[in-house]
Design a protein around this motif. Structure first.
Motif, PDB file in Angstrom:
ATOM      1  N   LEU A 113       0.848  -1.186   0.000  1.00 64.31           N
ATOM      2  CA  LEU A 113       0.000   0.000   0.000  1.00 64.31           C
ATOM      3  C   LEU A 113       0.882   1.234   0.000  1.00 64.31           C
ATOM      4  O   LEU A 113       1.859   1.303   0.752  1.00 64.31           O
ATOM      5  CB  LEU A 113      -0.902   0.034   1.239  1.00 64.31           C
ATOM      6  CG  LEU A 113      -2.124  -0.880   1.288  1.00 64.31           C
ATOM      7  CD1 LEU A 113      -2.862  -0.664   2.605  1.00 64.31           C
ATOM      8  CD2 LEU A 113      -3.044  -0.624   0.128  1.00 64.31           C
ATOM      9  N   VAL A 114       0.554   2.205  -0.834  1.00 67.88           N
ATOM     10  CA  VAL A 114       1.245   3.494  -0.849  1.00 67.88           C
ATOM     11  C   VAL A 114       0.265   4.516  -0.298  1.00 67.88           C
ATOM     12  O   VAL A 114      -0.780   4.784  -0.904  1.00 67.88           O
ATOM     13  CB  VAL A 114       1.697   3.876  -2.268  1.00 67.88           C
ATOM     14  CG1 VAL A 114       2.426   5.218  -2.241  1.00 67.88           C
ATOM     15  CG2 VAL A 114       2.602   2.808  -2.844  1.00 67.88           C
ATOM     16  N   VAL A 115       0.583   5.084   0.870  1.00 65.52           N
ATOM     17  CA  VAL A 115      -0.334   5.989   1.549  1.00 65.52           C
ATOM     18  C   VAL A 115       0.339   7.327   1.768  1.00 65.52           C
ATOM     19  O   VAL A 115       1.572   7.437   1.794  1.00 65.52           O
ATOM     20  CB  VAL A 115      -0.809   5.397   2.901  1.00 65.52           C
ATOM     21  CG1 VAL A 115      -1.551   4.097   2.686  1.00 65.52           C
ATOM     22  CG2 VAL A 115       0.370   5.175   3.842  1.00 65.52           C
ATOM     23  N   GLY A 116      -0.495   8.360   1.929  1.00 62.94           N
ATOM     24  CA  GLY A 116      -0.015   9.701   2.210  1.00 62.94           C
ATOM     25  C   GLY A 116      -0.026  10.002   3.696  1.00 62.94           C
ATOM     26  O   GLY A 116      -0.250   9.139   4.547  1.00 62.94           O
ATOM     27  N   TYR A 166      -2.856   5.853  -2.270  1.00 60.82           N
ATOM     28  CA  TYR A 166      -2.533   6.262  -3.636  1.00 60.82           C
ATOM     29  C   TYR A 166      -2.371   5.073  -4.570  1.00 60.82           C
ATOM     30  O   TYR A 166      -2.619   5.193  -5.769  1.00 60.82           O
ATOM     31  CB  TYR A 166      -1.250   7.097  -3.645  1.00 60.82           C
ATOM     32  CG  TYR A 166      -1.426   8.476  -3.050  1.00 60.82           C
ATOM     33  CD1 TYR A 166      -1.870   9.535  -3.832  1.00 60.82           C
ATOM     34  CD2 TYR A 166      -1.168   8.716  -1.709  1.00 60.82           C
ATOM     35  CE1 TYR A 166      -2.036  10.796  -3.291  1.00 60.82           C
ATOM     36  CE2 TYR A 166      -1.332   9.969  -1.160  1.00 60.82           C
ATOM     37  CZ  TYR A 166      -1.764  11.015  -1.959  1.00 60.82           C
ATOM     38  OH  TYR A 166      -1.943  12.265  -1.419  1.00 60.82           O
ATOM     39  N   ALA A 167      -1.940   3.932  -4.051  1.00 60.55           N
ATOM     40  CA  ALA A 167      -1.730   2.765  -4.908  1.00 60.55           C
ATOM     41  C   ALA A 167      -1.770   1.518  -4.041  1.00 60.55           C
ATOM     42  O   ALA A 167      -1.505   1.557  -2.832  1.00 60.55           O
ATOM     43  CB  ALA A 167      -0.397   2.861  -5.655  1.00 60.55           C
ATOM     44  N   ALA A 227     -12.234   9.001  -6.148  1.00 56.11           N
ATOM     45  CA  ALA A 227     -11.505   9.817  -5.186  1.00 56.11           C
ATOM     46  C   ALA A 227     -10.590   8.932  -4.352  1.00 56.11           C
ATOM     47  O   ALA A 227     -10.761   7.718  -4.273  1.00 56.11           O
ATOM     48  CB  ALA A 227     -12.489  10.561  -4.276  1.00 56.11           C
ATOM     49  N   LEU A 228      -9.602   9.584  -3.702  1.00 53.99           N
ATOM     50  CA  LEU A 228      -8.669   8.844  -2.871  1.00 53.99           C
ATOM     51  C   LEU A 228      -9.387   8.302  -1.636  1.00 53.99           C
ATOM     52  O   LEU A 228     -10.127   9.018  -0.957  1.00 53.99           O
ATOM     53  CB  LEU A 228      -7.512   9.755  -2.451  1.00 53.99           C
ATOM     54  CG  LEU A 228      -6.548  10.169  -3.565  1.00 53.99           C
ATOM     55  CD1 LEU A 228      -5.490  11.111  -3.005  1.00 53.99           C
ATOM     56  CD2 LEU A 228      -5.891   8.957  -4.187  1.00 53.99           C
ATOM     57  N   MET A 229      -9.163   7.030  -1.353  1.00 52.84           N
ATOM     58  CA  MET A 229      -9.735   6.416  -0.161  1.00 52.84           C
ATOM     59  C   MET A 229      -8.766   6.603   1.003  1.00 52.84           C
ATOM     60  O   MET A 229      -7.554   6.590   0.830  1.00 52.84           O
ATOM     61  CB  MET A 229      -9.985   4.934  -0.406  1.00 52.84           C
ATOM     62  CG  MET A 229     -10.959   4.646  -1.524  1.00 52.84           C
ATOM     63  SD  MET A 229     -11.057   2.876  -1.888  1.00 52.84           S
ATOM     64  CE  MET A 229     -11.608   2.244  -0.306  1.00 52.84           C
ATOM     65  N   LYS A 230      -9.319   6.761   2.203  1.00 55.17           N
ATOM     66  CA  LYS A 230      -8.514   6.873   3.407  1.00 55.17           C
ATOM     67  C   LYS A 230      -8.718   5.629   4.255  1.00 55.17           C
ATOM     68  O   LYS A 230      -9.833   5.108   4.343  1.00 55.17           O
ATOM     69  CB  LYS A 230      -8.886   8.128   4.203  1.00 55.17           C
ATOM     70  CG  LYS A 230      -8.479   9.426   3.517  1.00 55.17           C
ATOM     71  CD  LYS A 230      -8.724  10.608   4.441  1.00 55.17           C
ATOM     72  CE  LYS A 230      -8.242  11.898   3.797  1.00 55.17           C
ATOM     73  NZ  LYS A 230      -8.443  13.056   4.697  1.00 55.17           N
ATOM     74  N   LEU A 231      -7.630   5.192   4.881  1.00 54.47           N
ATOM     75  CA  LEU A 231      -7.721   4.004   5.724  1.00 54.47           C
ATOM     76  C   LEU A 231      -8.674   4.217   6.887  1.00 54.47           C
ATOM     77  O   LEU A 231      -9.397   3.301   7.284  1.00 54.47           O
ATOM     78  CB  LEU A 231      -6.332   3.633   6.246  1.00 54.47           C
ATOM     79  CG  LEU A 231      -5.283   3.232   5.194  1.00 54.47           C
ATOM     80  CD1 LEU A 231      -3.937   3.008   5.865  1.00 54.47           C
ATOM     81  CD2 LEU A 231      -5.714   1.993   4.439  1.00 54.47           C
ATOM     82  N   VAL A 232      -8.705   5.443   7.423  1.00 57.26           N
ATOM     83  CA  VAL A 232      -9.545   5.710   8.593  1.00 57.26           C
ATOM     84  C   VAL A 232     -11.026   5.729   8.244  1.00 57.26           C
ATOM     85  O   VAL A 232     -11.877   5.653   9.136  1.00 57.26           O
ATOM     86  CB  VAL A 232      -9.141   7.051   9.242  1.00 57.26           C
ATOM     87  CG1 VAL A 232      -7.748   6.967   9.837  1.00 57.26           C
ATOM     88  CG2 VAL A 232      -9.208   8.180   8.217  1.00 57.26           C
ATOM     89  N   ASP A 233     -11.363   5.852   6.948  1.00 60.22           N
ATOM     90  CA  ASP A 233     -12.768   5.910   6.543  1.00 60.22           C
ATOM     91  C   ASP A 233     -13.388   4.527   6.378  1.00 60.22           C
ATOM     92  O   ASP A 233     -14.602   4.417   6.181  1.00 60.22           O
ATOM     93  CB  ASP A 233     -12.909   6.685   5.230  1.00 60.22           C
ATOM     94  CG  ASP A 233     -12.512   8.149   5.382  1.00 60.22           C
ATOM     95  OD1 ASP A 233     -12.550   8.642   6.518  1.00 60.22           O
ATOM     96  OD2 ASP A 233     -12.141   8.782   4.371  1.00 60.22           O
ATOM     97  N   PRO A 246       7.610  17.265  -0.818  1.00 58.03           N
ATOM     98  CA  PRO A 246       8.131  17.381   0.553  1.00 58.03           C
ATOM     99  C   PRO A 246       7.408  16.490   1.549  1.00 58.03           C
ATOM    100  O   PRO A 246       8.020  15.973   2.479  1.00 58.03           O
ATOM    101  CB  PRO A 246       7.906  18.870   0.875  1.00 58.03           C
ATOM    102  CG  PRO A 246       7.767  19.542  -0.455  1.00 58.03           C
ATOM    103  CD  PRO A 246       7.135  18.530  -1.362  1.00 58.03           C
ATOM    104  N   GLU A 247       6.062  16.317   1.392  1.00 58.68           N
ATOM    105  CA  GLU A 247       5.347  15.506   2.380  1.00 58.68           C
ATOM    106  C   GLU A 247       5.651  14.025   2.251  1.00 58.68           C
ATOM    107  O   GLU A 247       5.467  13.264   3.177  1.00 58.68           O
ATOM    108  CB  GLU A 247       3.836  15.732   2.255  1.00 58.68           C
ATOM    109  CG  GLU A 247       3.222  15.248   0.959  1.00 58.68           C
ATOM    110  CD  GLU A 247       3.266  16.295  -0.141  1.00 58.68           C
ATOM    111  OE1 GLU A 247       2.552  16.130  -1.139  1.00 58.68           O
ATOM    112  OE2 GLU A 247       4.038  17.263   0.013  1.00 58.68           O
ATOM    113  N   GLY A 248       6.123  13.582   1.077  1.00 53.78           N
ATOM    114  CA  GLY A 248       6.543  12.206   0.886  1.00 53.78           C
ATOM    115  C   GLY A 248       5.381  11.224   0.884  1.00 53.78           C
ATOM    116  O   GLY A 248       4.208  11.586   0.952  1.00 53.78           O
ATOM    117  N   ARG A 249       5.725   9.972   0.783  1.00 54.39           N
ATOM    118  CA  ARG A 249       4.762   8.874   0.812  1.00 54.39           C
ATOM    119  C   ARG A 249       5.312   7.794   1.738  1.00 54.39           C
ATOM    120  O   ARG A 249       6.509   7.746   2.026  1.00 54.39           O
ATOM    121  CB  ARG A 249       4.550   8.287  -0.590  1.00 54.39           C
ATOM    122  CG  ARG A 249       3.948   9.256  -1.596  1.00 54.39           C
ATOM    123  CD  ARG A 249       2.452   9.386  -1.398  1.00 54.39           C
ATOM    124  NE  ARG A 249       1.869  10.183  -2.462  1.00 54.39           N
ATOM    125  CZ  ARG A 249       1.692  11.498  -2.400  1.00 54.39           C
ATOM    126  NH1 ARG A 249       2.064  12.155  -1.317  1.00 54.39           N
ATOM    127  NH2 ARG A 249       1.140  12.158  -3.400  1.00 54.39           N
TER     128      ARG A 249
END
Length: 574
Positions: free
Chosen positions: A213-216, A222-223, A241-247, A318-321
């Motif tokens: 999993l590639v997360v922000g 993201y992937a 849309a981008l899914m969030k793990l917390v959702d 800058p925020e990275g993955r």
């Protein structure tokens, strides 16, 4: 020969069609500007039309320019033939305009720079110098004609300067263009190599067994590779849309582990234990269609995953993955257990006669000796023999139980009264103080589970809990939870410290124990009995907010029962 080979390479290069199209559009713009220029000089003071030949030449030139532009867009064949035809028409048209307008005094000689520059960019150097030579001869011939006829403003030196300037400019432009084309070829080659490498990476990632999993920063996904989608039961590619793990309720354990990893001190060493953790993924309501995973003919109702985190940073981002590597430990544990089970199968075939009978003889002999011995030292030695005989006999009983396959009970079992009976029996048999074991409300709940096997599983879990609980009131709790409409869980937890991740990874392996008095078969046998009854036993971590307002790591054993439509209405009692 080198020029011919270079010419062939240029003719077959697709990327040169784009500059040729730009060249064609620029030609149209120049002709239009030229027409505007001629319109300001076409009418003299007498009102008579002048520059008629220039107008005709410019109109024909405009028509040919439009035709060349359309041809370069819709018929991308014979590149060099199209280029040479356009250059020849350019030089011929500009030469006619140059001569008809009066030669060098009009300043139209600068128009020759347009086709010559295009030739320098799109053609080899030898061909570009040839066209420069042709243009220089035209300029010199026009100046010589004026000089021979003693016309005013005849200036051969001006024509010579134009020619020299054209030679120098075209040479520089051609060299710069050749360098850029070489860089373009290198970039195209690197691009093809990068595409090939990306294709290889996609193939490797899609076929690898571990999930990725590639997360922000905010846990947005993201992937994800196919293995991760299979483990989690989701398809991330179908979402706009981008899914969030917390959702997603079932992915909250991963989100919590990710947050805990990000909150660790920056100076913390990146060891394997610091960067990895274990979580349990349970299916939610949206997993109802495919919420079970079949392993060895039995259903596993959720996955035990090992997570490893790796941060990826970039100057442009800058925020990275963060890349989360997921390994399905359940499958690994199942394979390891199958290997050990095969070994134990061969052992149990001869255990009754080869071990139990000698063990019974030793126990009987020790009992007879104990009747005639009065010395304290000898009595203590006989007690050691007796204790070890009891321990070996218990181990043999556990091993023999592994070979007894359970038949799933078709009759519903009332969970509340059954657990009350087991707890009362356990409290009396183990001298546990009243109130230490607290039972939650579950009077109307029913499950399909063999009563003898469920009794053995619960007693095993209570024996394990009483060993680590503090002994205070309600320090051991048994309660039922229905986290989803189609699932029922029985939680057995105590207020003792949580099991470490290292021990957790081997918790249900046969013969693995951290106690000097244990056999290492209790939890393994309990899980096997649950699996044989269509249920699942596992250990999960949790956070306890009841201890001074601080998040205290704790854990619990969870039995997830297999439910059907006839038992689902009972879940509403929770």
């Amino acid at each position: 020969m080198m020029q011919v080979a270079q010419l062939a390479r240029r003719e077959g290069r697709d990327t040169l069609w784009r500059p040729l199209q730009t060249f064609s559009v620029t030609r149209i713009v120049i002709v239009l500007v030229l027409l505007v220029y001629l319109s300001f000089n076409a009418v003299k003071g007498s009102g008579e039309v002048d520059f008629q030949a220039d107008w005709q030449t410019a109109i024909v030139y405009l028509v040919l320019a439009v035709a060349f532009a359309l041809l370069s867009v819709y018929s991308q064949k014979r590149f060099m033939l199209q280029l040479l035809t356009q250059l020849s028409v350019d030089i011929a048209a500009i030469s006619l305009l140059y001569i008809a307008a009066g030669g060098a005094k009009t300043g139209l000689a600068i128009l020759f720079l347009f086709p010559l520059a295009g030739c320098a960019i799109l053609a080899p150097l030898l061909l570009a110098l040839f066209f420069v030579s042709v243009v220089t001869l035209i300029l010199l011939s026009e100046s010589a004609y004026h000089l021979l006829h003693s016309m005013p403003d005849a200036s051969p030196s001006r024509a010579g300067l134009y020619g020299a300037a054209f030679f120098a400019a075209i040479y520089v432009i051609n060299r710069l263009a050749a360098k850029l084309i070489k860089q373009e070829e290198l970039a195209a080659q690197r691009g093809r190599e990068l595409q090939l490498q990306e294709a290889i990476n996609r193939l490797v990632i899609s076929d690898m067994g571990d999930g990725i999993l590639v997360v922000g920063r905010d846990s947005e996904v993201y992937a994800a590779n196919p293995a991760a989608e299979r483990m989690l039961g989701l398809s991330f590619a179908d979402k706009q849309a981008l899914m969030k793990l917390v959702d997603i309720s079932s992915l909250v354990p991963i989100a919590e582990a990710f947050s805990a990893w990000r909150a660790r001190p920056a100076e913390a060493p990146e060891t394997d234990t610091a960067a990895s953790t274990y979580v349990m993924i349970k299916p939610g309501n949206h997993f109802a269609a495919n919420s079970t995973l079949i392993l060895d003919g039995r259903c596993e109702l959720f996955a035990h995953l090992k997570l490893r985190f790796a941060k990826v940073t970039s100057d442009d981002l800058p925020e990275g993955r963060t890349v989360i590597f997921m390994q399905n430990v359940s499958e690994i544990e199942n394979q390891a257990q199958q290997l050990k089970l095969a070994s134990m199968g061969r052992l149990t075939a001869s255990i009754a006669h080869e071990v139990r009978n000698p063990l019974s003889a030793i126990s009987h002999a020790a009992s007879l000796l104990n009747e005639d011995i009065t010395h304290p030292t000898q009595s203590r030695l006989l007690k050691i023999v007796g204790d070890n005989v009891v321990r070996l006999n218990r181990m043999i009983e556990d091993i023999l139980k592994l070979s007894r396959r359970a038949h799933v009970s078709h009759e519903p079992l009332a969970l509340g009264p059954f657990l009350v009976e087991i707890v009362d029996e356990f409290v009396e048999g183990h001298a546990v103080a009243s109130g230490v074991i607290a039972l939650g409300p579950m009077a109307r709940l029913q499950v399909r589970f063999d009563p003898l096997h469920l009794r053995e599983v619960v007693i095993n879990l209570l024996s394990n809990a009483i060993r680590y609980a503090s002994g205070r009131i309600a320090s051991i709790r048994i309660h039922a939870v229905s986290p989803a409409i189609n699932r029922l869980e029985l939680h057995v937890q105590d207020d003792g410290p949580a099991i470490s991740p290292e021990v957790r990874s081997h918790l249900f392996e046969p013969f693995y124990t951290t106690s000097s008095k244990g056999t290492g078969l209790g939890l393994y046998l309990a899980r096997e009995l649950c699996l044989n009854n269509g249920a699942m036993l596992d250990y999960e971590y949790r956070m306890d907010f009841s201890k001074g307002g601080m998040d205290q790591p704790s854990g619990r054993f969870v039995i997830t029962f297999a439910m059907d439509d006839t038992l689902l209405p009972d879940l509403h009692s929770l």
